[in-house]
Motif scaffolding. Structure first.
Motif, short mmCIF file in Angstrom:
data_model
loop_
_atom_site.label_atom_id
_atom_site.label_comp_id
_atom_site.label_asym_id
_atom_site.label_seq_id
_atom_site.Cartn_x
_atom_site.Cartn_y
_atom_site.Cartn_z
N SER A 1 -49.09 7.79 47.56
CA SER A 1 -49.19 9.24 47.47
C SER A 1 -47.81 9.81 47.67
O SER A 1 -46.83 9.06 47.82
CB SER A 1 -50.16 9.80 48.52
N ASP A 2 -47.70 11.14 47.69
CA ASP A 2 -46.41 11.77 47.94
C ASP A 2 -45.91 11.47 49.34
O ASP A 2 -44.72 11.60 49.60
CB ASP A 2 -46.53 13.29 47.77
N LYS A 3 -46.79 11.05 50.22
CA LYS A 3 -46.44 10.83 51.61
C LYS A 3 -46.36 9.36 52.00
O LYS A 3 -45.81 9.04 53.05
CB LYS A 3 -47.48 11.50 52.53
N THR A 4 -46.93 8.48 51.18
CA THR A 4 -47.12 7.09 51.60
C THR A 4 -46.56 6.13 50.55
O THR A 4 -46.87 6.26 49.36
CB THR A 4 -48.61 6.80 51.81
N GLU A 5 -45.73 5.16 51.00
CA GLU A 5 -45.14 4.18 50.11
C GLU A 5 -45.35 2.78 50.68
O GLU A 5 -45.32 2.57 51.89
CB GLU A 5 -43.64 4.43 49.95
N LEU A 6 -45.54 1.83 49.77
CA LEU A 6 -45.76 0.43 50.13
C LEU A 6 -44.70 -0.43 49.46
O LEU A 6 -44.39 -0.25 48.29
CB LEU A 6 -47.15 -0.02 49.69
N ASN A 7 -44.12 -1.35 50.24
CA ASN A 7 -43.14 -2.29 49.70
C ASN A 7 -43.56 -3.70 50.07
O ASN A 7 -43.84 -4.00 51.24
CB ASN A 7 -41.74 -1.99 50.26
N VAL A 8 -43.62 -4.59 49.06
CA VAL A 8 -44.00 -5.98 49.28
C VAL A 8 -42.90 -6.87 48.71
O VAL A 8 -42.58 -6.79 47.52
CB VAL A 8 -45.35 -6.32 48.60
N ARG A 9 -42.30 -7.70 49.57
CA ARG A 9 -41.24 -8.61 49.14
C ARG A 9 -41.68 -10.04 49.39
O ARG A 9 -41.97 -10.43 50.52
CB ARG A 9 -39.95 -8.36 49.93
N THR A 10 -41.69 -10.83 48.35
CA THR A 10 -41.95 -12.26 48.47
C THR A 10 -40.71 -12.99 48.01
O THR A 10 -40.17 -12.68 46.93
CB THR A 10 -43.16 -12.67 47.63
N PHE A 11 -40.23 -13.95 48.79
CA PHE A 11 -38.93 -14.55 48.50
C PHE A 11 -38.95 -16.03 48.84
O PHE A 11 -39.78 -16.51 49.62
CB PHE A 11 -37.83 -13.85 49.30
N SER A 12 -38.02 -16.77 48.24
CA SER A 12 -37.92 -18.21 48.51
C SER A 12 -36.46 -18.64 48.43
O SER A 12 -35.63 -17.99 47.79
CB SER A 12 -38.75 -19.02 47.51
N ASN A 13 -36.18 -19.74 49.09
CA ASN A 13 -34.83 -20.32 49.10
C ASN A 13 -34.99 -21.83 48.96
O ASN A 13 -35.59 -22.48 49.82
CB ASN A 13 -34.13 -19.95 50.41
N ASN A 14 -34.45 -22.37 47.89
CA ASN A 14 -34.48 -23.82 47.64
C ASN A 14 -33.03 -24.25 47.44
O ASN A 14 -32.49 -24.14 46.33
CB ASN A 14 -35.33 -24.12 46.41
N SER A 15 -32.39 -24.72 48.51
CA SER A 15 -30.94 -24.90 48.49
C SER A 15 -30.52 -26.14 49.25
O SER A 15 -31.34 -26.79 49.92
CB SER A 15 -30.25 -23.66 49.09
N SER A 16 -29.23 -26.44 49.18
CA SER A 16 -28.70 -27.60 49.89
C SER A 16 -27.21 -27.42 50.15
O SER A 16 -26.54 -26.64 49.47
CB SER A 16 -28.92 -28.89 49.08
N ARG A 17 -26.73 -28.15 51.14
CA ARG A 17 -25.29 -28.20 51.38
C ARG A 17 -24.94 -29.60 51.87
O ARG A 17 -25.74 -30.27 52.55
CB ARG A 17 -24.86 -27.14 52.38
N GLU A 18 -23.75 -30.07 51.51
CA GLU A 18 -23.32 -31.42 51.88
C GLU A 18 -21.87 -31.37 52.34
O GLU A 18 -21.01 -30.79 51.67
CB GLU A 18 -23.46 -32.37 50.70
N ALA A 19 -21.61 -31.97 53.50
CA ALA A 19 -20.26 -32.04 54.07
C ALA A 19 -19.87 -33.50 54.22
O ALA A 19 -20.60 -34.29 54.83
CB ALA A 19 -20.22 -31.34 55.43
#
Length: 814
Positions: free
Chosen positions: A379-397
Motif C-alpha cells: 500500500s502507500d504505507k507498507t512495503e515488503l522486501n525479500v532478498r534471497t542470496f547465495s555464495n559459491n566461492s573459494s580461495r587458495e593460499a
C-alpha cells in the motif's frame, strides 16, 4: 535447556514486538488523486509521489495516475519526481472528500536525495548521512555515512581505499594491496583484516566468505561500478547482524531509466605495469532495467614477485511487473591470481622496503554471488522486501609460512584451501502510519542463513609456480575440517515521534546461532635437523549453540530540516570464527577454550548541512568489548622457545573517542563569485583512546588496544571549474601497536610498532561531452611506510605499502 531458552526468548520477543504495532488513530478522512505527465503531455508511469507531512509515497500506474486514501483534512506539500526529470513540488489544502492534484515534469535530472524532505545530508559535498527511512530500513538516530562515488576523484581503477573513504570518520585502512583486490578497513579498535569486523554487503546482501564463521571479504566490488557506499556503525547490529564494527553496503550502479542503452568504457594505465579496463552497459526498455560490467586488471606491483591478474563481471536485470511489484536478479563473478612478495623484518624494511624474500607465494580467489530481490508495495504505507542470496566461492593460499627471518630452502610449500557454499534469505516489512499529528514507522524482519565452509591445509609442491594441489590430498599433513553453520534471526525497530522535532527509535534482535566443526589436525614435532619425531593425527568434533537478544535505542532531535542531534546505544556480539577454532600456523597458537565476544556501542553527535556552506558530522563514541579475542606474545614452547603469538580471550577493553568530519565550501561563501567555479576544504579527524581493563594478566592490564591509532587526520582541497576537478589530499595516521602486550619489536616482525606515517595524493579529472580524462599521483612524496604486520599470508612480517605511482585514464560515456 536450549528448548526452554528458545521458548523464553521467543515469548519475550513476542511480547516486546507487540509494542511495535500500535493502533491507527481514526478520524475524518479524504483522498487525493492526480496524474504525472511530462511537459509535452506524455504520461509518466512509475513516477514517485511523496507527501511531506506524513512521509507517504506511491508510484504512478501505467496511465500516470496516483492515489492516496485515508488522509486527514488540512494543508499538505506534495512532490513528484522521476529519474531524468526535474522534481516538482506543490502545496494543496484538502477540504472536500475527493481532491485532485496533477504534475508536469520538465526533462532535467534531479537526484532522489535532493527532493528528500527531511534530508540533512551533505548536498554537493560528496558525503551525507542515510535518511531516517531508506527503502525498507530504518536508520533514525544512528551514526551513518554515505559516500557518493561520482564525487570521488582518485585512483578508482586501483580501488584506492584512502581516497574512496577519505571523508568517512575514524577508519584505519590497511594499504598492503596496491592493486585494490582486497579491502581492509576497521574502526574504533577493530582489525581491518579483510574488513572482517564489518557486516559486508553488496546491494543489501552478504558477500563475505561466511557471515558467521569466517566474515572475511576476499571480494571487493570495483569502485568504477559503484553508485555509493553506505556505512552504518555499531548500531547496525540490530538490523544486520552481530558485528561490532557495523555494516558496509556497496550499492552498484544501475541502468538509466530514461534511455534504452548507455555504454561506458574506461581504460587506465599506471606505474609498475598497471592496466585496467572497465566496460559497462545499462538502460531501460519497457518494463526491464538492466546493468552489467566487465573489468580486467593486471600489474607487476611495486615490489618484485607482486604480479596479479584479475577478472570481474556483474549483471542485473529488474523487471517492473507493475507499479507496485519489481523483481531483480543479480550475478557476480570474480577471479584473480596474485603473487605475494612476503613480509620483511624491521631491519630489512629500513634497508630496502621494496625487496622481496619470497618468490613462491601465490594467492587465488574465485567468487560467485547470486541474488534474487523482490520489492512489493502492499500500500502507500507498507512495503515488503525479500532478498534471497547465495555464495559459491573459494580461495587458495600457497607458499612458505615460516617466519620471515627463516630462509626459504625451496622445500615443500604450505597450501591452505577454502570452499564456501552459503545460502540465505532476509525478509523485511516497513509500515508508516499516523500517530497524532506526526508520522511513525516500524520495520520487522527475519533472516535465515545456512553456511558450509571446508578448510584444508597440507603440503603443496616444492615448485615455484601457482600449482594449487596437495602432495597427498587424502591424508593432509596439517588439517582437514568442515564447518557448517546455521543462523536464524528476527528483528524489529520502531520510530516513535515526540512532537515535530524529536524521535525515539528502540530496536530488538533475536539471534539463534549454530556452528559446528568436524575434522582432524596433525601434531608434528621435528628435531633440530628437521626430521619428524612425533606425528599424531587428532580427530575432533565440536559444536556451539547459542540464542540471545540484542537491544538498542536511538534518539534524534532535528531543530531544522538540515541539522540533527543524534544518539544511540546498541548491544553487540561476535561469534568465534573458524580460524579461532582450528588452523595450523607456526606464528601463533589458538586457545582451545576460546569464547564468543560481547559488548555494546554508544554514539552521540551533531550533523548537518549549514546554508550549503558547511557539512559537519561530529560525534563522541564509546565501545565496550567483553572477552575480547586477541594475541599475546609468548615464548614457552619447546624445544627452541621462540616467540609466538597466543590467540585467546585476553581481557575486556574499552575504547572511546571523538570523530569529526567538516567540509567548507569556500567560494560559495564569497558572494558574487563565478558560479562555474568551486573551492572546498575538508578535515576528517579521529582521536581515540583504547585500553585493556578487567584482567588478571599484568602484561596487558591498562595496555593500549592494538590497531588503534590515537590520532588520524585526513584532509583535502577540491577545486572545480565547470567540468574540471583537482583534488589534493593529505593523510596522517599515528603510531600504534599490533598486539595486546604492546611489543615494540620482535625477531619475527609479526609483532611490533606500526610507526606513524603520512601520505599525499593529487588527482585530476576533466569531462568534455562524452569524453572523460582522469589522472594523478599517489604517494606524491614517495614515503616509505607500512600499515600491517601479517601473521601468515601475505607475509609473515611487515607488508610495505606502495611508493610513488602515477596513473592516467581515458573514458567514454554515451
Amino acid at each position: 535447556m536450549i528448548s526452554s531458552g528458545l521458548k523464553f526468548y521467543g515469548g519475550s520477543c513476542l511480547l516486546l514486538l507487540l509494542a511495535f504495532f500500535p493502533l491507527e488513530i481514526f478520524g475524518q478522512r479524504v483522498s487525493l488523486t492526480g496524474r504525472v505527465l511530462t511537459d509535452s503531455g506524455t504520461v509518466v508511469p512509475g513516477a514517485t509521489v511523496v507527501i511531506k507531512e506524513n512521509g507517504f509515497s506511491t508510484l504512478t500506474t501505467n496511465t500516470g495516475q496516483y492515489q492516496f486514501k485515508g488522509l486527514k483534512q488540512g494543508a499538505y506539500t506534495v512532490a513528484a519526481y522521476f529519474e531524468g526529470y526535474e522534481a516538482q513540488v506543490k502545496e494543496i489544502t484538502l477540504s472536500s472528500e475527493k481532491n485532485t492534484l496533477s504534475f508536469q515534469l520538465s526533462s532535467l535530472t534531479y537526484e532522489l536525495d535532493e527532493v528528500t524532505f527531511e534530508a540533512t545530508g551533505g548536498g554537493g559535498f560528496g558525503i551525507r548521512k542515510l535518511e531516517g527511512i531508506e527503502g525498507t530500513a530504518i536508520y533514525e538516530g544512528k551514526k551513518t555515512e554515505v559516500v557518493s562515488l561520482d564525487a570521488v576523484v582518485g585512483n578508482k581503477a586501483a580501488n584506492n581505499a584512502r581516497q574512496t573513504f577519505a571523508k568517512v570518520a575514524g577508519l584505519n585502512i590497511w594499504e598492503s594491496d596496491g592493486s585494490g583486490l582486497q579491502l581492509g578497513i576497521g574502526g574504533r579498535g577493530l582489525s581491518p583484516n579483510r574488513t572482517s569486523n564489518f557486516n559486508t554487503r553488496q546491494n543489501g546482501y552478504d558477500i563475505s566468505a561466511d557471515a558467521l564463521g569466517y566474515p572475511e571479504s576476499y571480494y571487493t566490488p570495483p569502485v568504477e561500478a559503484l553508485d555509493r557506499i553506505e556505512v552504518v556503525r555499531g548500531a547496525a547490529s540490530l538490523q544486520y547482524g552481530t558485528q561490532f564494527g557495523g555494516m558496509v553496503n556497496f550499492v552498484m550502479k544501475d541502468g538509466p531509466r530514461n534511455k534504452p542503452v548507455e555504454v561506458e568504457s574506461r581504460q587506465t594505465l599506471g606505474s609498475f605495469g598497471f592496466f585496467n579496463s572497465f566496460n559497462s552497459i545499462g538502460g531501460t526498455k519497457g518494463k526491464f532495467r538492466y546493468f552489467g560490467y566487465y573489468q580486467y586488471k593486471r600489474g607487476n606491483g611495486w615490489r618484485p614477485n607482486s604480479d596479479f591478474d584479475n577478472h570481474a563481471a556483474y549483471g542485473s536485470v529488474t523487471f517492473s511487473a507493475s507499479p507496485r511489484l519489481s523483481i531483480r536478479g543479480e550475478y557476480t563473478h570474480m577471479y584473480y591470481l596474485a603473487q605475494q612478495p612476503g613480509g620483511l623484518t624491521d631491519a630489512l624494511f629500513n634497508q630496502d622496503a621494496r625487496q622481496s624474500l619470497r618468490t613462491r607465494n601465490w594467492f587465488k580467489v574465485t567468487w560467485n554471488l547470486a541474488a534474487l530481490i523482490v520489492d512489493y508495495k502492499l500500500s502507500d504505507k507498507t512495503e515488503l522486501n525479500v532478498r534471497t542470496f547465495s555464495n559459491n566461492s573459494s580461495r587458495e593460499a600457497l607458499g612458505v609460512l615460516e617466519r620471515i627471518n627463516v630462509a626459504d630452502l625451496m622445500n615443500g610449500r604450505t597450501l591452505i584451501s577454502d570452499d564456501y557454499l552459503n545460502v540465505g534469505n532476509e525478509t523485511r516489512l516497513i509500515h508508516r502510519y499516523r500517530l497524532g499529528d506526526t508520522t511513525a514507522a516500524f520495520v520487522v524482519g527475519t533472516r535465515i542463513y545456512r553456511g558450509r565452509t571446508q578448510q584444508r591445509q597440507g603440503d603443496g609442491t616444492n615448485e615455484s609456480g601457482p600449482d594449487f594441489f596437495y602432495q597427498d590430498p587424502e591424508n593432509l599433513e596439517a588439517s582437514d575440517y568442515t564447518f557448517p553453520s546455521t543462523n536464524f534471526a528476527a528483528f524489529a525497530e520502531h520510530i516513535f515521534p515526540i512532537g515535530k522535532h524529536i524521535t525515539i527509535t528502540p530496536g530488538l534482535r533475536f539471534e539463534h546461532i549454530f556452528t559446528r566443526g568436524e575434522g582432524y589436525f596433525r601434531q608434528t614435532v621435528r628435531d633440530m635437523a628437521g626430521n619428524i619425531i612425533v606425528d599424531n593425527r587428532v580427530n575432533e568434533e565440536n559444536e556451539r549453540i547459542r540464542s540471545f537478544v540484542l537491544a538498542g535505542v536511538g534518539v534524534s532531535y532535528k531543530p531544522g530540516t538540515k541539522t540533527e542531534f543524534y544518539g544511540n546505544i546498541s548491544q553487540n556480539y561476535r561469534a568465534v570464527t573458524f580460524n579461532d577454532l582450528r588452523i595450523v600456523n607456526p606464528n601463533f597458537i589458538i586457545d582451545s577454550t576460546i569464547q564468543d565476544e560481547r559488548g555494546f556501542t554508544a554514539d552521540i553527535g551533531f550533523r548537518g548541512n549549514i546554508r550549503g556552506l558547511f557539512y559537519v558530522d561530529a560525534s563522541l563514541y564509546y565501545l565496550r568489548y567483553a572477552d575480547r579475542i586477541g594475541l599475546l606474545l609468548r615464548a614457552d614452547q619447546p624445544p627452541l622457545f621462540l616467540d609466538y603469538r597466543f590467540r585467546t580471550n585476553i581481557a575486556d577493553s574499552r575504547t572511546y573517542g571523538l570523530e569529526v568530519v567538516v567540509e567548507f565550501d569556500i567560494l560559495r561563501a564569497l558572494r558574487g563569485w563565478n558560479k562555474d567555479a568551486g573551492l572546498s576544504v575538508f578535515v576528517n579527524m579521529a582521536l581515540n583512546d583504547a585500553r585493556y581493563i578487567r584482567t588478571d594478566n599484568t602484561s596487558i592490564r591498562n595496555r593500549k588496544v592494538e590497531l588503534v591509532p590515537e590520532v588520524m587526520v585526513r584532509t583535502g582541497l577540491t577545486y572545480t571549474y565547470k567540468s574540471f576537478r583537482a583534488v589534493g589530499q593529505f593523510h596522517y595516521v599515528g603510531e600504534h601497536f599490533t598486539d595486546a602486550t604492546n611489543t615494540i619489536r620482535s625477531s619475527t616482525a609479526v609483532n611490533g610498532i606500526i610507526p606513524s606515517y603520512y601520505i599525499a595524493d593529487l588527482s585530476l579529472a576533466y569531462t568534455w561531452k562524452w569524453l572523460q580524462f582522469e589522472g594523478g599521483c599517489n604517494n606524491l612524496l614517495n614515503r616509505m611506510y607500512f600499515t600491517r604486520r601479517a601473521t601468515g599470508y601475505p607475509g609473515p612480517g611487515i607488508i610495505p605499502s606502495d611508493g610513488r605511482s602515477v596513473y592516467g585514464m581515458v573514458g567514454v560515456k554515451f
